[in-house]
Enzyme design. Structure first.
Site, PDB file in Angstrom:
ATOM      1  N   HIS A 306      32.964  61.839  33.658  1.00 52.97           N
ATOM      2  CA  HIS A 306      33.684  60.607  33.963  1.00 52.97           C
ATOM      3  C   HIS A 306      35.167  60.859  33.743  1.00 52.97           C
ATOM      4  O   HIS A 306      35.535  61.545  32.796  1.00 52.97           O
ATOM      5  CB  HIS A 306      33.197  59.477  33.038  1.00 52.97           C
ATOM      6  CG  HIS A 306      33.561  58.129  33.535  1.00 52.97           C
ATOM      7  ND1 HIS A 306      34.799  57.587  33.335  1.00 52.97           N
ATOM      8  CD2 HIS A 306      32.856  57.227  34.255  1.00 52.97           C
ATOM      9  CE1 HIS A 306      34.838  56.400  33.905  1.00 52.97           C
ATOM     10  NE2 HIS A 306      33.677  56.159  34.477  1.00 52.97           N
ATOM     11  N   ASP A 363      25.615  55.856  35.964  1.00 54.72           N
ATOM     12  CA  ASP A 363      24.745  56.064  37.119  1.00 54.72           C
ATOM     13  C   ASP A 363      23.526  56.929  36.825  1.00 54.72           C
ATOM     14  O   ASP A 363      22.621  57.020  37.647  1.00 54.72           O
ATOM     15  CB  ASP A 363      25.535  56.748  38.250  1.00 54.72           C
ATOM     16  CG  ASP A 363      26.592  55.828  38.784  1.00 54.72           C
ATOM     17  OD1 ASP A 363      26.282  54.647  38.979  1.00 54.72           O
ATOM     18  OD2 ASP A 363      27.726  56.278  38.996  1.00 54.72           O
TER      19      ASP A 363
END
Ligand code: ACO
Length: 427
Positions: A306, A363
């Site tokens: 991320h 996710d």
């Protein structure tokens, strides 16, 4: 620390203000730099650039902290629900009981699509991805309520509460209408009683004679929406703010955000995770070959890494246990969940992932729950968009209330210098 920094260039020094946010993050203020020096700052990908001051969401990526309007995500996940969080994000405070009830009623009223909007969804090309349909559907929705999307900032702000409720209510209906069209089924009207997620699940999947929606499933979906509700200046939210800075109405700004979310490195990653897990499963690999190819740069471990979190994404932590509960409620076992768990275990002990601070993101587990619920893979990003809508709207409102300037970055030109035009015969 001093509240001034000095930049030296040759014999000239420039004084830059340093300012501090409410969580003690500090920034160099370069707003006068170009005027004073002729220089711009260069930050490809904006990793070091603060584009605004915002009071919506706070993230500390190193510590794995995420807070909406000051409330920790784990506490909200445990005690709140999606529609309450919508009001928190939109208005800055948790709603009173009356405010929440009135919002729920407004959303319920808007959950059926106007006939011309339904018709526009049904007449879109069959090859259009559900995200394309969602963005176009939003624009069509604005067209059905022209007084809510005037591009006159004062008027759009005055009508913002209605626009926000309408958009939050209609996104699931747009998604369900498109899904039923793709499966060749008739549009299903919302339930006469039923909460936001029950209605959505019913509009998507219900068949004549089905038993009522399993409350564990609507609860798991509500949690997924809540966890996606905002994430400060990510790609789609920045897109929304950028469009809003030009004075565009909320429908147009959110349609742009939907397009920005579509890509595989952003909202499309939840689809990519399932495709990756299915591929690993079908190939008979236990995950080790895939990990090796990710380490060699031949593939990416989707759902890992991320831009902001250099620690476990707090949303992934919550979803990991929600995933177990949802699968148990459905009474299904998922071979790809076993692969996901194994990949996580191996990656978290591997120096490649440790050194780069790559952890599971939101996710990694959400797609497994959605797949088990029956959502087709190509609708996963649509579900992300439904969850993210209150965040986009809160940022639209922030720009409309406080933004004074159109957003317009600069560039360093690296192209041809001035040259003469050649006629086509001379080229
Ligand atoms: N698998 C393997 N290696 C990775 C991964 C990954 N998922 N992510 C990053 N790396 C490696 C890069 O190859 C790079 O290695 P290097 O230093 O040897 O060149 C290093 O880690 C840094 O990677 P960057 O791409 O510079 O990191 P950045 O912050 O720009 O990217 C991103 C973040 C896009 C999320 C990236 O981690 C990625 O592609 N992840 C997979 C896609 C994904 O899950 N996206 C969802 C993000 S969350 C969201 O939008 C909701």
């Amino acid at each position: 620390m001093s509240d001034k920094a000095t930049l030296s260039l040759g014999d000239t020094t420039y004084s830059l203000n340093v300012f501090t946010g409410t969580e003690n993050e500090q920034a160099l203020d370069v707003r006068q730099l170009r005027k004073d020096s002729g220089l711009i700052t260069f930050d490809d990908g904006y990793g070091n650039t603060g584009s605004c001051e915002s009071s919506v969401t706070y993230i500390d990526g190193d510590k794995g902290i995420l807070r909406y309007r000051g409330y920790d995500i784990a506490e909200l996940a445990k005690k709140s629900n999606f529609l309450e969080v919508c009001l928190l994000l939109l208005n800055g405070e948790l709603p009173s009981k009356e405010e929440l009830t009135s919002f729920e009623q407004k959303v319920a009223t808007f959950q059926n699509l106007p006939p011309e909007v339904l018709q526009s969804v049904q007449s879109m090309p069959a090859g259009l991805h559900p995200m394309g349909s969602l963005g176009s559907g939003l624009q069509a929705l604005g067209g059905s309520f022209p007084h809510l999307c005037t591009n006159d900032r004062a008027k759009d702000l005055e009508n913002f509460d209605d626009a926000a409720a309408l958009i939050i209510a209609s996104l699931p209906a747009l998604a369900a209408a498109n899904h039923r069209k793709m499966t060749g089924e008739d549009y299903k009207h919302p339930l006469s009683s039923g909460n936001y997620c029950e209605n959505f699940l019913s509009m998507m999947f219900s068949q004549e004679g089905d038993s009522p929606i399993n409350p564990s499933l609507s609860k798991a979906l509500d949690l997924i929406f809540l966890l996606h509700a905002d994430h400060e200046q990510n790609c789609s939210t920045s897109t929304c703010r950028m469009i809003a800075s030009g004075g565009a109405n909320p429908f147009a700004s959110l349609a742009g955000a939907v397009s920005a979310l579509w890509g595989p490195l952003h909202g499309g990653a939840n689809m990519a995770v399932i495709n990756m897990l299915n591929d690993i499963h079908q190939s008979g690999d236990d995950g080790s070959k895939f990990i090796q190819s990710a380490k060699e740069g031949k593939s990416r471990l989707m759902g890992f890494g991320h831009r902001v979190y250099r620690n476990y994404d707090p949303r992934a932590k919550i979803l990991k246990s929600a995933c177990d509960q949802a699968l148990e409620a459905l009474g299904v076992s998922s071979p790809i969940l076993d692969i996901a768990r194994r990949l996580e275990e191996v990656a978290l002990q591997d120096p490649y992932f440790i050194d780069r601070k790559l952890y599971p993101n939101v996710d990694f587990y959400s797609g497994i729950i959605l797949q088990a619920m029956g959502f087709p893979t190509n609708t996963f990003t649509v579900l992300f968009a439904i969850g993210r809508a209150p965040g986009w709207l809160a940022h639209w409102k922030e720009i409309a209330q406080t933004g004074k300037k159109i957003h317009r970055p600069r560039q360093i030109y690296q192209g041809s210098n001035l040259r003469d035009y050649k006629t086509i015969e001379d080229r």
